[in-house]
Design a protein around this motif. Structure first.
Motif, mmCIF file in Angstrom:
data_model
loop_
_atom_site.group_PDB
_atom_site.id
_atom_site.type_symbol
_atom_site.label_atom_id
_atom_site.label_comp_id
_atom_site.label_asym_id
_atom_site.label_seq_id
_atom_site.Cartn_x
_atom_site.Cartn_y
_atom_site.Cartn_z
ATOM 1 N N UNK A 30 -41.987 -8.126 71.769
ATOM 2 C CA UNK A 30 -42.325 -7.378 72.975
ATOM 3 C C UNK A 30 -41.918 -8.103 74.247
ATOM 4 N N UNK A 31 -41.247 -9.258 74.113
ATOM 5 C CA UNK A 31 -40.881 -10.036 75.291
ATOM 6 C C UNK A 31 -39.381 -10.296 75.412
ATOM 7 N N UNK A 32 -38.713 -10.463 74.279
ATOM 8 C CA UNK A 32 -37.300 -10.860 74.275
ATOM 9 C C UNK A 32 -36.441 -9.676 73.836
ATOM 10 N N UNK A 33 -35.333 -9.458 74.509
ATOM 11 C CA UNK A 33 -34.436 -8.360 74.154
ATOM 12 C C UNK A 33 -33.994 -8.455 72.702
ATOM 13 N N UNK A 34 -33.958 -7.345 72.021
ATOM 14 C CA UNK A 34 -33.619 -7.314 70.593
ATOM 15 C C UNK A 34 -32.183 -7.751 70.325
ATOM 16 N N UNK A 35 -31.331 -7.684 71.341
ATOM 17 C CA UNK A 35 -29.945 -8.094 71.154
ATOM 18 C C UNK A 35 -29.761 -9.591 70.973
ATOM 19 N N UNK A 36 -30.800 -10.369 71.250
ATOM 20 C CA UNK A 36 -30.741 -11.812 71.038
ATOM 21 C C UNK A 36 -31.239 -12.106 69.628
ATOM 22 N N UNK A 37 -30.373 -12.621 68.781
ATOM 23 C CA UNK A 37 -30.742 -12.894 67.399
ATOM 24 C C UNK A 37 -31.071 -14.355 67.172
ATOM 25 N N UNK A 38 -31.641 -14.647 66.011
ATOM 26 C CA UNK A 38 -31.867 -16.031 65.570
ATOM 27 C C UNK A 38 -31.523 -16.115 64.091
ATOM 28 N N UNK A 39 -30.774 -17.146 63.722
ATOM 29 C CA UNK A 39 -30.393 -17.324 62.325
ATOM 30 C C UNK A 39 -31.616 -17.522 61.452
ATOM 31 N N UNK A 40 -32.543 -18.352 61.899
ATOM 32 C CA UNK A 40 -33.730 -18.709 61.127
ATOM 33 C C UNK A 40 -34.909 -18.776 62.094
#
Length: 445
Positions: A30-40
């Motif tokens: 609910x805070x970070x844009x979904x377009x920013x991913x994380x590998x793990x």
């Protein structure tokens, strides 16, 4: 316990991600844009050496280095001390308003350590994409030409121009166009997948590129050829022997600026200070970032003085470029690389990893190719003798290793390459333990 005191041993005390990481992940939604991913998505508490420790108390072996950033480790005390001391004096003035000595010192260091004994100049920036984009600006300004040549499987960044330079559509370009013009893509000397075999790849690919430039663009219209001496996101593709020297010779003969994108390969990562040194390449311009400042945002373009100085006053710069704390970190990091012998250490890491991975390739048919230099190593996974890419097996291997506490990254145009970028300060015990986990994952396919 300070970050520099992180115990150098793997420890798994919860499932990965653990409950605290999962709770933060829920907040993130609910805070970070979904377009920013994380590998793990394990949330880091501290890190040092070859270990990343998460908020749940798990200690993971780091084969990622923040994508080739923490070459000297995540918390080298010399970097911490020098950057902290600078923060205590001032955080920012903007070099274009009130300059400071550390910026000059970093440029002097880059001019000294980059390939070639010609007179050089440097500028400092914030990111690898910004460095590549400025290199293109400089080349276009100095030559009065517009066309830029890039290559299949290339990755150069996420700005509009560097997306145009990048080959892979998803996830980097999809839906973000239109892109900058006058960008021309050429075949890459990808030895493992070259139709007539690896021995023919270098000269054939070079001939093909030169022919296409001559016929389709006109060499006299090309401002720059931009290439990664080892392609990063494309799958750690080493240009076949002879390819880069032939391209450099063509550039020299036709007044084309040869730009080496060393953002991922630079600063001892490949067993030379810069990857282009493996074939004796001296670029006209070299773009660097990632490993330059041990995790603080910094990037640079370094090149021939006559090219760099051709740009009019005020034509280069940026508000945060060469931030004083980042410059302090870079000076400490560069000193650590040289004083601690990390170029040689990268070679030792490469010998250990390549030896073990090639042994695995003899046991597991899914391993189609093992390649890389220094501490920049890749394994390409395939389904059959026809070398059909196998992203499904890669996903299984990544999932297993992550669950056991090994940070791995993926890469490749076809999504089928495991890439390994351990910190240059990692111990052999952690390297071998990580490779043990990787072999266990292969055995379970």
């Amino acid at each position: 316990m300070a970050a520099t005191e992180v115990a150098q041993s793997r420890r798994v005390v919860t499932e990965i991600p653990g409950p605290k990481s999962r709770a933060i992940q829920e907040r993130r939604r609910s805070a970070v844009a979904q377009g920013v991913g994380s590998v793990l998505p394990v949330y880091v508490e501290r890190a040092g050496g070859g270990i990343v420790e998460d908020v749940d108390g798990n200690a993971l072996i780091d084969f990622g280095s923040g994508i080739a950033v923490t070459n000297v480790g995540n918390a080298d005390p010399r970097v911490v001390e020098r950057a902290s001391e600078q923060l205590g004096r001032f955080t920012h003035t903007c070099f274009m308003v009130n300059p400071y000595e550390a910026y000059v010192e970093v440029c002097e260091a880059l001019n000294r350590i980059t390939p070639g004994d010609h007179e050089k100049r440097s500028i400092l920036l914030n990111s690898g994409a910004e460095a590549v984009e400025n290199a293109v600006k400089i080349a276009r300004n100095a030559t009065g030409r517009q066309a830029v040549v890039v290559f299949d499987h290339a990755y150069h960044g996420r700005t509009n121009l560097t997306m145009a330079l990048t080959a892979k559509n998803m996830p980097y370009k999809q839906g973000f166009g239109p892109f900058a013009g006058e960008i021309h893509r050429m075949p890459m000397a990808y030895a493992y997948r070259w139709p007539t075999g690896p021995d023919n790849c270098g000269p054939e690919a070079a001939d093909m590129v030169i022919d296409q430039i001559t016929k389709q663009i006109g060499a006299e219209n090309v401002a720059a050829v931009v290439i990664e001496p080892i392609q990063g996101e494309g799958g750690f593709i080493e240009p076949a022997p002879g390819f880069l020297p032939a391209i450099v010779d063509f550039c020299r003969a036709n007044g084309i600026v040869f730009v080496a994108d060393e953002v991922q390969t630079g600063f001892a990562r490949t067993g030379h200070m810069f990857a282009c040194e493996h074939e004796g390449i001296v670029p006209d311009l070299i773009a660097t970032a990632k490993g330059i400042a041990a995790g603080l945002p910094l990037a640079a373009v370094t090149g021939r003085a006559e090219l760099m100085d051709a740009v009019h006053g005020g034509g280069l710069g940026g508000t945060y470029g060469g931030n004083p704390a980042a410059c302090a970190a870079a000076l400490a990091s560069l000193s650590a690389i040289e004083s601690d012998g990390l170029v040689e250490r990268a070679r030792e890491i490469g010998e250990l990893m390549l030896g073990r991975l090639r042994d695995m390739a003899g046991k597991y048919d899914v391993i189609g190719d093992v390649r890389g230099r220094g501490a920049m190593i890749a394994v390409e996974l395939v389904k059959d003798a026809d070398r059909t890419p196998d992203p499904e097996s890669l996903a299984k291997v990544m999932s297993f290793c992550h669950s056991r506490g090994l940070v791995l990254l993926s890469a490749g145009t076809y999504g089928n390459v495991i890439r390994m970028l351990p910190p240059l300060v990692i111990g052999d015990d952690l390297l071998n333990e990580g490779l043990d986990l990787l072999e266990e994952a292969f055995s379970l396919l």
